[in-house]
Design a protein around this motif. Structure first.
Motif, short mmCIF file in Angstrom:
data_model
loop_
_atom_site.label_atom_id
_atom_site.label_comp_id
_atom_site.label_asym_id
_atom_site.label_seq_id
_atom_site.Cartn_x
_atom_site.Cartn_y
_atom_site.Cartn_z
N LYS A 197 0.81 -1.12 -0.16
CA LYS A 197 0.00 0.11 0.04
C LYS A 197 0.74 1.25 -0.01
O LYS A 197 1.88 1.21 0.75
N GLU A 235 1.57 -5.30 3.92
CA GLU A 235 0.54 -6.02 5.09
C GLU A 235 0.62 -7.43 4.95
O GLU A 235 0.69 -8.06 3.81
N GLU A 236 0.29 -8.18 5.98
CA GLU A 236 -0.20 -9.62 5.96
C GLU A 236 -1.66 -9.40 4.98
O GLU A 236 -2.41 -8.43 5.39
N LEU A 240 -5.22 -10.51 4.94
CA LEU A 240 -6.20 -10.80 5.91
C LEU A 240 -7.28 -12.07 5.27
O LEU A 240 -7.80 -11.81 4.28
N GLU A 249 -15.85 -8.34 4.25
CA GLU A 249 -15.62 -7.08 4.39
C GLU A 249 -16.76 -6.12 4.54
O GLU A 249 -17.85 -6.17 4.08
N GLU A 272 -8.81 -0.43 6.64
CA GLU A 272 -8.46 1.17 6.45
C GLU A 272 -9.61 1.66 7.26
O GLU A 272 -10.60 1.32 7.51
P1 AMP Z 1 -7.91 -0.16 0.71
O1 AMP Z 1 -7.59 0.87 -0.28
O2 AMP Z 1 -6.95 -0.21 1.88
O3 AMP Z 1 -9.24 -0.23 1.07
O4 AMP Z 1 -7.82 -1.52 0.11
C1 AMP Z 1 -8.69 -1.95 -1.17
C2 AMP Z 1 -9.13 -3.29 -0.81
O5 AMP Z 1 -8.00 -4.09 -0.98
C3 AMP Z 1 -9.92 -3.34 0.19
O6 AMP Z 1 -11.10 -3.14 -0.02
C4 AMP Z 1 -9.70 -5.12 0.25
O7 AMP Z 1 -10.38 -5.70 -0.34
C5 AMP Z 1 -8.20 -5.30 -0.19
N1 AMP Z 1 -7.42 -5.15 1.10
C6 AMP Z 1 -6.63 -4.29 1.48
N2 AMP Z 1 -5.87 -4.68 2.54
C7 AMP Z 1 -5.97 -5.88 2.70
C8 AMP Z 1 -5.53 -7.01 3.61
N3 AMP Z 1 -4.75 -6.59 4.45
N4 AMP Z 1 -5.90 -8.27 3.61
C9 AMP Z 1 -6.94 -8.64 2.53
N5 AMP Z 1 -7.30 -7.77 1.77
C10 AMP Z 1 -6.99 -6.29 1.74
#
Ligand code: AMP
Ligand code: GLY
Length: 448
Positions: free
Chosen positions: A156, A198-199, A201, A211, A303
């Motif tokens: 990220k 990140e790990e 999840l 989610e 997030e």
């Molecule tokens: P974000 O921009 O951080 O919301 O990430 C976008 C999408 O990536 C999220 O809605 C999740 O589907 C996926 N995602 C982000 N971080 C993780 C995580 N640590 N483990 C699994 N899926 C993730």
């Protein structure tokens, strides 16, 4: 009787979208409100009661402040994250104006993933394990992912990237490529100068889509009011395939989320986060939205966002019975919401987004929209406009159709999908509306 309010909704730059239309609609319905304004309004907002067009529109924050004073606006509500991250709330407050939203320092929960992770780690809020790397730590970042998460990881960018800064990596190659995109190619500019690895999840084993979007109203004293759980559909195509978008649909409430689960989310996530922000001298007020994964070990934060979710608020607002405007005003004035309760209609609401074909990549704009007059005018239904202007398409996401059903989630999902067939633009084939056909379908009722 209290003075009737003049309310201004602020969108992003020169345009306001579906979330802002929801806010205009809610303000228009409020018996406490007399006039509603919005910068960059779309066709949908212009048709709402109490809406008054702004012309010419102020450019830049100083101009906006002057306009708000001149027009004696009582409450300003900010829709998207960018103005919040740039400190619009601080500027308006310094000018003595009443504005709903977090300060720039508090908005870092969304605008800096580093900051959010630090808060979560210190406050012991459950989240994915991670490490951060700066732009000159390419070798360390690559070694870390090789040693720790060779099979799956999420890379990220630290800053705001319009939803594109999180790269889910299914193998080592993908992870190394993602690291290079940020640190070497600088694809995300300064937002990607630093990264988190990140790990990945894993969802609870009984769930395919685990989610949740939990929105919460937070006052400056640390009180918070959670909305019912919602789910968002980010990928552009059915079965969650292909590119992530801003969101192709949503529904609320989520049937498998129990009261005990909501209590856990409040206790483990919102309470400690809000307390930690207070103890750091950056108290949060506004909407705190936790995007979380329901795992085998309970909720884990993916997030934080610091504003209403789009398109989650479309479905949630259709269910809300309480007048939201006096609550947002109280929060903006620094009052307590400890005694406030939110009431919700029973049943389920589904929001289906009609997008321009090609979104989230390249798409055409300016195509005449047909069929809006075929849509029903019923209490159960509301169409919110996202990208529309003078009867034509004007953005990636164009319309949000929301149906509220007392019969169940599947009923709402099927009705709204059927209504989508009435709308058209362009040639209907290469340029017509694109929408998912699985929003709100096959959702488990329980995970017990
Ligand atoms: P974000 O921009 O951080 O919301 O990430 C976008 C999408 O990536 C999220 O809605 C999740 O589907 C996926 N995602 C982000 N971080 C993780 C995580 N640590 N483990 C699994 N899926 C993730
Ligand atoms: N629906 C996702 C978001 O508002 O960020």
């Amino acid at each position: 009787m209290d003075k009737l309010l003049r309310v201004l909704i602020i969108g992003s730059g020169k345009t306001a979208g579906g979330r802002e239309h929801v806010l205009v609609w809610l303000a228009g319905k409020s018996p406490r409100v007399e006039e509603v304004y919005c910068f960059g309004a779309n066709d949908g907002m212009r048709a709402e009661p109490k809406y008054i067009a702004v012309s010419p529109e102020p450019q830049g924050v100083d101009d906006m402040i002057a306009w708000v004073r001149e027009n004696e606006i009582d409450l300003v509500i900010v829709g998207p994250e960018n103005p919040l991250a740039e400190g619009i709330v601080d500027r308006f407050r310094a000018a003595g104006l009443t504005i709903f939203g977090p300060t720039q320092a508090a908005a870092r929960l969304e605008s800096s993933k580093f900051f959010a992770k630090k808060i979560m780690t210190t406050a012991k809020v459950p989240t994915a394990r991670y490490r951060s790397f700066f732009h000159d730590e390419l070798a360390q970042a690559c070694n870390f992912v090789r040693n720790e998460y060779p099979h799956s990881s999420v890379v990220k960018a630290d800053g705001l990237c319009a939803g594109k800064g999180a790269m889910v990596c299914r193998d080592l190659d993908q992870a190394l490529r993602a690291i290079h995109r940020c640190l070497v190619d600088r694809e995300f500019g300064t937002a990607g100068e630093a990264i988190l690895i990140e790990e990945f999840l894993l969802p609870h084993p009984k769930l395919r889509r685990a989610e949740l979007s939990i929105l919460s109203l937070v006052d400056i004293h640390g009180n918070f009011l959670m909305f019912p759980a919602a789910q968002d559909y980010k990928p552009v195509n059915d079965n969650d395939e292909d590119d992530n978008t801003g969101g192709m649909g949503s529904f609320a409430p989520v049937p498998w989320v129990t009261e005990a689960m909501m209590n856990q989310i409040g206790r483990k996530i919102f309470e400690p986060t809000i307390k930690m922000m207070q103890s750091l001298g950056n108290p949060f007020s506004g909407v705190l939205y936790a995007g979380l994964m329901w795992t085998e070990d309970g909720p884990k934060v993916v997030e934080f966002n610091v504003r209403f979710g789009n398109p989650e608020i479309q479905a949630l607002a259709k269910l809300l019975k309480t007048d939201l405007i006096p609550i947002l005003l109280a929060i903006a004035q620094g009052k307590s919401i400890a005694d406030v309760k939110l009431e919700w209609q029973p049943g389920y609401a589904v929001c289906l987004v009609l997008a321009s074909k090609g979104y989230p990549e390249k798409y055409e704009k300016g195509l005449a929209i047909s069929g809006l007059n075929q849509l029903p005018t019923l209490n159960e239904f509301k169409v919110f406009h996202a990208g529309t202007k003078d009867g034509k398409t004007n953005g990636g996401r164009v319309l949000d159709l929301v149906w509220h059903s007392m019969l169940g989630l599947e009923d709402a999902a099927l009705v709204v999908r059927n209504l989508a067939t009435k709308i058209n633009w362009g040639d209907g084939q290469t340029t017509g509306p694109h929408y998912r056909t699985d929003i709100g379908l096959n959702v488990p009722l329980t995970i017990d």
